[in-house]
Design an enzyme around this catalytic site. Structure first.
Site: not given
Lengths: 575, 422
Positions: A114, A123, A132, A337, A491
């Site tokens: 990578e 992405t 979906h 979309k 956090c």
């Protein structure tokens, strides 16, 4: 010139210009020439697509447009030099990682490279996390097949990999004009694509499900199998499970060239040395065509379709329960979309994504006009939402081909090259099914060269590091008693403890930047966007990794957080 | 320190508001606990090493740490119970308030209290909340985060930066970064007037020849890994960028000072009414919110301009909470009316006429810059207060103290603030 080729050329001439060359190469059609604008490049590609050729290789340039080169890691070493592996996977997104995990079942060596400093940086961390149902893709396409299959597989794989996954269902909202005409069409589509449980909800039932919905909606189509999860968590989980089962992952590693002898790849040159694989899997996302070209096998083109996404404050999360989309945005045209509102797995409301063509594969700039437009149209679905609820927004690019379908197959011309390419939406939903298919293709090829057995000790399970705010108070208390760092909240918006940040730094695929910690823990993802916790996290990285504050980056490469020490600094807690 | 299961009053936050509230609760004989999420108490003052604090409270100019030291000393001398590194996970109303807390030492534990004071300060607005677009590189900091890096950790976050927004922390950081050797190109402000105090414009910008450019904003962030440049545009009356005015400025950092928002997640979880203007709870003159027994003060209530007022509000909230413990409380409200065109806000928003005892303090800000105006407070037909102001400026909070006559106010539904020219 063949009849189809002549027809394509004529069509391009009519719609754009006559200066475009069209010719056949291998099984594909190649377009060459120069036009004035990017829209024309896209249009030419579309005019040539699905006309009988395997793919469109669109080499048309735009006058004066300079497309930047692929972004490269800064590292250069020999850590992979002379490495012989059975399988080399290029790309550490959800596709590459899910393939790595499925292949880790087999008794062979797998290396995944990578180019970024972490998995899921493109992405796979820049989408809506929606699984979906498979209603939108055209029946008979690979998209339809893998989507429906992938969706089903998520029930099992999320359990195995210990990932939060909820089938929250989606609602396609209908106004008066569409109600009657739409339902039969969708019912038919659902049947063809084998999407189960789709039904028409009258207004009353819709309001029971989504009481905050705008009054203009008269009904909805309900699809129960739609799910949500965190796409980067999923990618990392696949990656970690693969590593657990022996896969090697090399980050900051970019493929520079591919050497072939006749119709076989013999070696792959990277910035970290030359690798000799028996088989190469191209899962390089928006750069899959770039890798194909290196193997002199470019038979398709990726045109990056950008999408922008907005996230709203968790405080507003309770306003919706499922995925809500206006009809005209979701079903009419599978190319554009339009997104809607998604209740994310973490409980935020996500707005988007939108979709528009642009030439840059790694350009994640957000644009005011398009984001505003999207907010104006989608926020009206729930009148209680407003622009002041926005906490952040970002963009991603879809790895779309002109054929607008997935490429999941062995190369026609390079014997030891396999493609998982053109995986755009619904790629995340399809990933588990694509991975299984690529596993099958790859193992079939390798079996002809070597004796290949399944590992007897393959472990399909992965255990996630504890996420304290999702545990019961008793479980949480027990963990703090075992390790006090779990009781130290760093956090404040997302309630993430120091212990969880240290876990991320020491995980199987260790985080080394602020964003990598954010993806693993959610620290910095809340309403203050890291204002309070970012300095604290920088300090924790320094202490845990025994590095200097000035070496710590936001997202690898030269994205340093700090410039230098102050002139007369008095380093608190440092020796 | 052993943590007890019950306190009369629990104060969330040990910044200037919480410390003052804790001291005043304690002095008024309530059993008190202060809860602080950070390791050290003092709140934001810890990193505010510039001077100008305490002019009202102590009649001298102190630095932030010096100012907070004075309160820390009192807390230590009186041995007021305080727990640090402790985070409030949840507050539930069960007769009393039941707090669920977490810290590294005790794990998860509960405390009950009759009164709760929210003194947990505010947070900074982010780049995304003001809709700046472009790429997402490193090098973009809110002013407070940059201040933490420089003053607490000792690191410089940038060498050549643009400051967006002219809030006080941004101005302070313009000077601080300059002193540390960074080049501050300019302070860009979308509004027509600076948002910070005049004294800060003069001492932090003018003295260092840092320009302030009004009616301009950042329209785009440029750079992949680290910020490389910003696109600046002029804005029109509606604060919309004017096309064609874009200018690229090279820089390696962007510091944002675009406003502060009270942190009210706890208040919201308890369904306490929030003022849309202040973004803090709606309170009465005793700093009690719409929920009996819950008080709010300091920057969690509304963003103050001076720490001295933060401490004052804490002190009153503490006193009121201690009184609340002993009294059988029943409230009857009249509202504080105002023109939303003239006033940005007025705190308190209600007067509880049953508990009027002593003075009532109002804090307010004007909506715009006003010259030569009079402020009247009307109760029915009577004018109970009036004062002439040479200037009213939104960055400067105003304070009014009046004696409210219980008899006079009886039967009225509201008191009204009026701003008049001349």
């Amino acid at each position: 010139m063949s009849k189809t080729l002549t027809k394509i050329k004529k069509n391009i001439k009519k719609n754009i210009t006559e200066d475009i060359e069209c010719f056949k190469w291998h099984s594909s059609v190649v377009l060459e020439g120069e036009v004035d604008k990017w829209e024309d490049v896209i249009l030419a590609g579309r005019l040539a697509a699905n006309k009988g050729y395997k793919g469109v290789v669109n080499k048309i340039k735009v006058k004066g447009l300079n497309i930047p080169k692929i972004k490269r890691p800064l590292v250069k070493d020999n850590s992979l030099e002379n490495r012989f592996v059975d399988i080399l996977i290029i790309g550490g997104g959800v596709i590459g990682c899910s393939i790595a995990r499925e292949l880790s079942k087999w008794d062979c060596s797998v290396l995944l490279v990578e180019k970024e400093e972490d998995l899921a940086m493109h992405t796979s961390s820049r989408n809506d996390g929606m699984i979906h149902p498979g209603l939108v893709p055209k029946p008979g396409t690979k998209k339809a097949y893998f989507n429906v299959k992938g969706n089903k597989l998520y029930s099992k794989v999320t359990k195995e990999l210990d990932i939060s996954f909820k089938r929250i269902g989606s609602l396609i909202l209908l106004d008066k004009n569409y109600l009657k005409v739409t339902w039969p069409l969708i019912k038919r589509r659902a049947k063809l694509n084998k999407v189960k449980g789709v039904k028409l909800l009258p207004k009353k039932e819709l309001i029971r499900k989504e009481p905050n919905i705008s009054k203009g909606v008269v009904g909805a189509i309900y699809i129960p199998s739609t799910g949500v999860l965190s796409p980067y968590e999923m990618t990392l989980a696949y990656g970690e499970n693969a590593v657990d089962n022996g896969v090697k992952i090399s980050l900051n590693t970019i493929v520079k060239s591919i050497d072939k002898i006749k119709d076989k790849i013999v070696s792959v040159k990277t910035n970290r040395g030359k690798v000799y694989p028996k088989l190469v899997i191209n899962a390089a996302g928006v750069y899959a065509d770039y890798i194909a070209e290196m193997a002199k096998d470019k038979f398709f083109t990726i045109h990056p379709r950008k999408g922008e996404i907005v996230l709203l404050d968790k405080k507003r999360g309770a306003f919706i329960e499922s995925v809500l989309a206006n009809l005209d945005l979701s079903i009419k045209n599978s190319k554009t979309k339009g997104g809607g509102l998604v209740k994310t797995i973490e409980g935020n409301i996500l707005v988007g994504p939108n979709a528009y063509e642009q030439p840059f594969k790694e350009d994640y700039i957000t644009n005011k006009e398009s984001v505003d437009k999207m907010l104006n149209s989608h926020l009206s679905i729930i009148p209680k939402l407003s622009k002041s609820d926005v906490i952040t927004y970002f963009a991603g690019t879809r790895a779309a081909t002109y054929e607008e379908d997935f490429i999941v197959e062995r190369s026609e011309y390079v014997k030891n090259l396999v493609y998982a390419a053109g995986i755009q939406s619904p790629g995340l939903a399809s990933a588990p099914a694509i991975a299984k298919e690529i596993e099958k293709i790859s193992i079939d090829i390798l079996k002809k060269q070597m004796n290949l057995k399944m590992k007897i000790d393959w472990n399909p399970k992965r255990k996630k590091a504890p996420k304290l705010n999702s545990l019961t108070l008793e479980e949480r208390n027990k963990l703090v008693k075992e390790r006090s760092e779990y009781g130290d909240i760093i956090c404040r918006c997302e309630e993430i403890s120091k212990g969880e940040i240290i876990d991320a730094l020491n995980s199987k695929i260790p985080a080394s930047s602020i964003d990598a910690i954010k993806r693993r823990t959610r620290a910095g993802m809340g309403r203050c966007q890291g204002g309070f916790c970012m300095p604290l996290i920088t300090k924790i990285i320094k202490e845990e990794n025994k590095t200097h504050m000035t070496n710590i980056t936001k997202k690898g490469k030269s994205s340093f957080i700090l410039v230098e020490e102050t002139k007369c600094s008095n380093k608190e807690g440092e020796n | 320190m052993k943590i007890k299961a019950y306190y009369d009053v629990v104060i969330i936050g040990a910044g200037p508001a919480g410390m003052a509230a804790g001291i005043s609760c304690y002095d008024n004989k309530a059993s008190t606990l202060i809860v602080e999420r950070e390791e050290r108490i003092g709140g934001i003052l810890k990193q505010c090493i510039h001077d100008g604090f305490g002019v009202i409270e102590f009649k001298e100019k102190l630095t932030g740490p010096e100012y907070s030291e004075r309160y820390i000393k009192i807390i230590k001398d009186k041995n007021i119970p305080i727990i640090t590194k402790t985070f409030v996970l949840n507050v539930e109303k069960k007769g009393n308030f039941k707090l669920t807390l977490i810290n590294p030492k005790e794990g998860i534990f509960n405390i009950e209290t009759k009164a709760l004071i929210l003194a947990n300060g505010c947070r900074e607005r982010t780049q995304k909340q003001i809709f700046i677009h472009g790429s997402r590189p490193s090098g973009i900091f809110t002013a407070g985060t940059a201040q933490y890096f420089v003053n607490i950790l000792g690191y410089l976050p940038c060498k050549r930066c643009v400051i967006l927004g002219s809030g006080d922390i941004g101005l302070i950081m313009a000077r601080r970064l300059t002193l540390e050797g960074a080049n501050v190109i300019g302070v860009y402000e979308a509004k027509k007037h600076p948002s910070g105090l005049i004294r800060n414009i003069s001492q932090c910008l003018n003295d260092y020849e840092i320009p302030i450019i009004l009616s301009h904003t950042i329209t785009k962030i440029i750079g992949d890994d680290r910020v490389k440049a910003v696109e600046i545009s002029e804005v029109n009356e509606d604060m919309e960028p004017i096309l064609g005015t874009e200018k690229i400025i090279e820089c390696d950092g962007v510091i944002l000072s675009v406003g502060l928002i009270p942190e009210n997640e706890i208040a919201e979880s308890l369904n306490i009414d929030i003022d849309k203007r202040t973004k803090g709870p709606i309170i009465d003159q005793n700093f009690m919110t719409s929920e009996n027994g819950i008080f709010s003060c300091g920057n969690a209530l509304h963003v103050n301009d001076l720490v001295d007022y933060v401490s004052e509000s804490g002190r009153y909230a503490g006193l009121s909470a201690a009184r609340y413990i002993n009294d059988n409380y029943e409230r009857k409200f009249i509202s504080v009316e105002k023109s939303l065109k003239d006033f940005a806000y007025i705190v308190p928003q209600y007067i509880d006429i049953k508990s009027i005892k002593d003075k009532v303090i109002f804090y307010f800000r004007s909506m715009d810059i006003k010259e030569n105006v009079k402020i009247y407070i009307k109760c029915g037909e009577n004018i109970i207060f009036h004062k002439k102001y040479r200037y009213l400026r939104p960055p400067e909070m105003e304070r009014i103290e009046i004696n409210l006559d219980k008899e006079l106010i009886k039967g009225e539904k509201s008191i009204e603030f009026i701003m008049m020219e001349g």
